[in-house]
Design an enzyme around this catalytic site. Structure first.
Site, PDB file in Angstrom:
ATOM      1  N   ASP A  80       9.701  23.503  -7.853  1.00  0.00           N
ATOM      2  CA  ASP A  80      10.732  23.741  -8.863  1.00  0.00           C
ATOM      3  C   ASP A  80      10.075  23.792 -10.244  1.00  0.00           C
ATOM      4  OD1 ASP A  80      13.198  23.978 -10.073  1.00  0.00           O
ATOM      5  OD2 ASP A  80      13.986  22.069  -9.336  1.00  0.00           O
ATOM      6  N   GLY A  81      10.761  24.376 -11.184  1.00  0.00           N
ATOM      7  CA  GLY A  81      10.280  24.424 -12.565  1.00  0.00           C
ATOM      8  C   GLY A  81      10.697  23.184 -13.333  1.00  0.00           C
ATOM      9  N   LYS A  93      14.487  18.238 -16.894  1.00  0.00           N
ATOM     10  CA  LYS A  93      14.963  19.417 -16.183  1.00  0.00           C
ATOM     11  C   LYS A  93      16.447  19.627 -16.503  1.00  0.00           C
ATOM     12  CE  LYS A  93      14.053  20.257 -11.953  1.00  0.00           C
ATOM     13  NZ  LYS A  93      13.978  21.677 -12.305  1.00  0.00           N
ATOM     14  N   GLU A 102      19.257  19.925  -7.966  1.00  0.00           N
ATOM     15  CA  GLU A 102      17.794  19.797  -7.954  1.00  0.00           C
ATOM     16  C   GLU A 102      17.388  18.364  -7.633  1.00  0.00           C
ATOM     17  OE1 GLU A 102      16.641  23.345 -11.103  1.00  0.00           O
ATOM     18  OE2 GLU A 102      17.054  21.366 -11.879  1.00  0.00           O
TER      19      GLU A 102
END
Ligand code: 5RP
Length: 227
Positions: A80-81, A93, A102
């Site tokens: 994930d970013g 995030k 997430e």
């Protein structure tokens, strides 16, 4: 080198970590999209657990089998970013409003890899406004409670309701997002605990002690950072 190229390099490097047979958590955002594309290009026999409707649509478009989160016990690897990567791989995030799904997927994963362009790495979290997901019912009251908690921790900033085209942004779960422009977060764990204690707050964008590895795209290739 552009930030987009750095994101692509990081996403492609992370795709190399995936093995056939894995259940893979699929992150959300422009960097995670590079990972999903690179993963699809490998044509491995894997199944994906998307962290947003947008990622689910991308995965389906690229023929990655998508499975329901509740149908899998554990997830082998999530990629994930992030909006910021701080010391010890502490993260902010939620810039893409997917932080709740997430975090659920990250916490169910054996290994979590965060991918980013070099500008996301910071010496202290907080320049990026911290997203906080709240239930819509009574959200202004919840925002006032958040203000009180921030004041107790000596933050002077006010949470700001995230809007787009004049309307409040809704998450995939139908909740709202307040962003807190902290500027600097000296004690992320303390702030995380305080925010979680507020009724009406569903989740916040501080991801602490969750990332096992960061892969940063640079002009010299993918650089790995451990906590
Ligand atoms: C979505 C996220 C994203 O991972 C984060 O916003 C980074 O996005 P991008 O890769 O587009 O810069 O947390 O909720």
């Amino acid at each position: 080198m552009s930030a987009e190229d750095q994101k692509r390099i990081a996403g492609e490097a992370a795709a190399q970590l995936v093995r056939a047979g894995m259940t893979v958590g699929l992150g959300t955002g422009s960097t995670a999209a590079w990972f999903v594309k690179a993963l699809a290009a490998r044509r491995l026999d894997v199944r994906g657990v998307p962290t947003s409707e947008a990622t689910a649509a991308l995965a389906r478009e690229l023929s990655i089998p998508v499975v329901d989160f509740d149908s899998v016990g554990r997830i082998d690897l999530t990629v994930d970013g992030a909006d910021e990567i701080g010391p010890g791989l502490s993260l902010i995030k939620g810039g893409g409003a997917a932080l709740l799904r997430e975090k659920l997927v990250w916490e169910a994963s054996d290994r979590c890899v965060v991918i980013a362009d070099a500008a996301k790495q910071v010496v202290r979290l907080g320049a990026f406004a911290l997203p906080v997901e709240v239930v819509a019912f009574g959200h202004k009251t919840t925002a006032n409670r958040i203000c009180d908690v921030l004041a107790e921790l000596e933050f002077s900033q006010m949470p700001r309701l995230r809007t787009k085209d004049g309307a409040p942004v809704r998450t995939d779960g139908g909740n709202l997002i307040y962003d807190i422009a902290c500027g600097s977060i000296p004690e992320p764990a303390r702030l995380a605990d305080a925010l979680k204690s507020i009724t009406g707050v569903v989740e916040h964008g501080l991801f602490l002690d969750l990332a096992d590895l960061a892969i940063i795209g640079t002009p010299d290739g993918a650089r790995q950072v451990e906590p």
